[in-house]
Write an enzyme that holds these catalytic residues in place. Sequence first.
Site, short mmCIF file in Angstrom:
data_model
loop_
_atom_site.label_atom_id
_atom_site.label_comp_id
_atom_site.label_asym_id
_atom_site.label_seq_id
_atom_site.Cartn_x
_atom_site.Cartn_y
_atom_site.Cartn_z
N LYS A 1 -52.77 -63.61 90.11
CA LYS A 1 -54.20 -63.85 89.91
C LYS A 1 -54.50 -63.97 88.41
CE LYS A 1 -58.73 -61.89 90.86
NZ LYS A 1 -59.53 -60.90 91.55
N GLY B 1 -57.16 -59.27 94.51
CA GLY B 1 -55.72 -59.48 94.67
C GLY B 1 -55.22 -59.07 96.05
#
Length: 600
Positions: free
Chosen positions: A257, A317
């Site tokens: 991410k 995430g």
Amino acid sequence: KPVVSSSSRLHCPASGIVLSSSLNVNSSVMFPDVKLELKARSIDMGSSTLICHTEAWQDLKAHVEDINRTHLRHLMSDNERCKSMMVEFDGMMLDYSRQRATDETMDKLFKLAEVAHLKENITSMYNGDHINKTENRSVLHVALRAPRDSVIRCDGKNVVPDVWKVLDQIHDFSEKVRNSSWVGVTGKTLKDVISIGIGGSYLGPLFVHTALQTDPEAIECAGSRQLRFLANVDPVDVARNITGLNPETTLVVVVSKTFTTAETMLNARTLREWISTALGPAAVSKHMVAVSTNLTLVEKFGIDPNNAFAFWDWVGGRYSVCSAVGMLPLSLQYGFPVVEKFLRGASSIDQHFYSAPFQKNLPVLLGLLSVWNVSFLGYPTRAILPYSQALEKFAPHIQQVSMESNGKGVSIDGVPLPFEAGEVDFGEPGTNGQHSFYQLIHQGRVIPCDFIGVVKSQQPVWLKGELVTNHDELMSNFFAQPDALAYGKTPEELQKENVPQHLVPHKTFIGNRPSLSLLLPSLNAYNIGQLLAIYEHRIAVEGFTWGVNSFDQWGVELGKSLASQVRKQLHESHTKGEPVKGFNFSTTIMLNKYLEEFSD
Ligand code: F6P
């Protein structure tokens, strides 16, 4: 100075503050001043907003005594009660009759949900409000699996078209790789994929891949392709991943991410080296792609931005499986139709979670029962026990989603919590777990269990000529264990069986141990998507009820920054031969030992 007035109460006469048994008494005893300070601060900072100060919470606390007066053996004899605790949705059946709860408990939990504004919090999440307050972000993983024509707004913008733009890109790219119109630098088909990522950029995709790996439809779609996951920075994990693979036929997907995670970036550099050493630096553009919210860093790393698959900061995430994080590697392995089916399963639960009344709402029921077990009955742990080998990576994934989400010490407004939030999750597939830790679950500590079973096995059953097939054998255990936990076995029953008296205490099962059972019709991509979404939302329900922010993870930062100090010191010691400095006595000794052995 605090006075210990009983084993579970500390009283400070000067301030009149009493630390009750709902606090972590052990640490209060060890660090009474710290706890008192926290308690005092929580009063200053408006602790009246805390859920534990509501009447609904106190009512549940008092209700524990009623529940303690009864036994699951007794509760299970009430068929009407059991019937009211069985819920069906979209082919799945949840049976929570073996929870230490009555209809009255459930009513009180629904009341708690009301005062915790659960409905409003769920609506806020779907509306794209910035419910992740400490990061000022929306929480919209539901948008990742929303049908193409739906509208879900983040800061006024419908994000569904963006989601589908990336899904279309994944579809297109994975088809090209699978049909060899995108090939490696030497013209060979890229038949193997290594997905590099850690935490939320790894555990969810690994769970789904492991579950699909034995699904007949997915097997056919995968053909001879391989998908591997490189997470640990340990060189052993690199070796495991590249062993038997040829860089010429391997595609590496770097999933991060932030594109800054130390382990992932180091592994990405390692595999870049592996590819460029074998095929030359120019090969990187054909053999490495990325998934990230930070496309600038992707480009800086040397991956062509055209080969990057975006997602957004409104996807946490650990909630990112349904973004390109999971969908790209899984689509490369199984083809897009399989991942689309998975997304449809998750979406079905999203709609159910949003609209079903709480009494019939699977994630809500599961979440509230978790709160009941953790905060009222005092069971901090939960075992996740799928009776399916295909779900072997489910517990590790849920461990992260749950513990990183709800393992918090303060409320969403920053007020220290005077009760324990979060739960300790662990698990193994049955029946393997039965031969490992079930002893403790049956006769040692009380650990609420989630039993997950599947009606139709993914694989053909064997030994049809025997009493039962191997799937029936597996499922016999799935059905038996919850009753063994709930009913137990009394000394009287043992005596009737002529068990020698000296063995009676050892063979007695107290029972009264809560569990719930979730029965899935089968385990295809659709059901796997359902299962994922049920647990994601369950965890959100817990967090909303406790009043914590389930969507940040500041608790992982301290360890990361201390590791960076150690990293710097190791570098200096390796390059300049200097002994380490600046650490406490114990760390200095250990580090020097490591360096000494290393130079030997
Ligand atoms: O360390 C925890 C964490 O931040 C997780 O929340 C996240 O899923 C993981 O690290 C990986 O982060 P990234 O995807 O940015 O590499």
